[in-house]
Design a protein around this motif. Structure first.
Motif, mmCIF file in Angstrom:
data_model
loop_
_atom_site.group_PDB
_atom_site.id
_atom_site.type_symbol
_atom_site.label_atom_id
_atom_site.label_comp_id
_atom_site.label_asym_id
_atom_site.label_seq_id
_atom_site.Cartn_x
_atom_site.Cartn_y
_atom_site.Cartn_z
ATOM 1 N N ASP A 295 1.761 6.891 -6.687
ATOM 2 C CA ASP A 295 0.654 7.792 -7.025
ATOM 3 C C ASP A 295 0.991 9.246 -6.714
ATOM 4 N N LEU A 296 1.663 9.464 -5.599
ATOM 5 C CA LEU A 296 2.014 10.825 -5.184
ATOM 6 C C LEU A 296 3.318 11.322 -5.806
ATOM 7 N N GLU B 247 0.825 -1.208 0.000
ATOM 8 C CA GLU B 247 0.000 0.000 0.000
ATOM 9 C C GLU B 247 0.862 1.262 0.000
ATOM 10 N N VAL B 248 1.908 1.260 0.801
ATOM 11 C CA VAL B 248 2.819 2.411 0.845
ATOM 12 C C VAL B 248 3.492 2.594 -0.510
ATOM 13 N N TYR B 249 3.898 1.499 -1.123
ATOM 14 C CA TYR B 249 4.527 1.571 -2.442
ATOM 15 C C TYR B 249 3.579 2.217 -3.458
ATOM 16 N N HIS B 250 2.340 1.736 -3.514
ATOM 17 C CA HIS B 250 1.366 2.294 -4.462
ATOM 18 C C HIS B 250 1.105 3.768 -4.183
ATOM 19 N N ARG B 251 0.979 4.107 -2.924
ATOM 20 C CA ARG B 251 0.727 5.508 -2.551
ATOM 21 C C ARG B 251 1.913 6.390 -2.946
ATOM 22 N N ALA B 252 3.121 5.916 -2.725
ATOM 23 C CA ALA B 252 4.317 6.678 -3.087
ATOM 24 C C ALA B 252 4.387 6.905 -4.593
#
Length: 46
Positions: free
Chosen positions: A18-19, A11-16
């Motif tokens: 995306d941002l 989840e952190v990877y995807h969020r990073a």
């Protein structure tokens, strides 16, 4: 990193991504994903 569950790491990877966070941070996450042998399908489907 060792305190993150596999799911949290993904989840952190995807969020990073995306941002559009720092590429070095994203690479650090990617390296940890590889170290844990988390399959590509797990990362994509999260």
């Amino acid at each position: 990193m060792k305190y993150l569950t596999d799911q949290m790491l993904i989840e952190v990877y995807h969020r990073a991504v995306d941002l559009q966070l720092d590429p070095d941070f994203i690479e650090l996450l990617n390296t940890e994903i590889k170290r844990r042998n988390i399959g590509h399908t797990q990362v994509v489907s999260a």
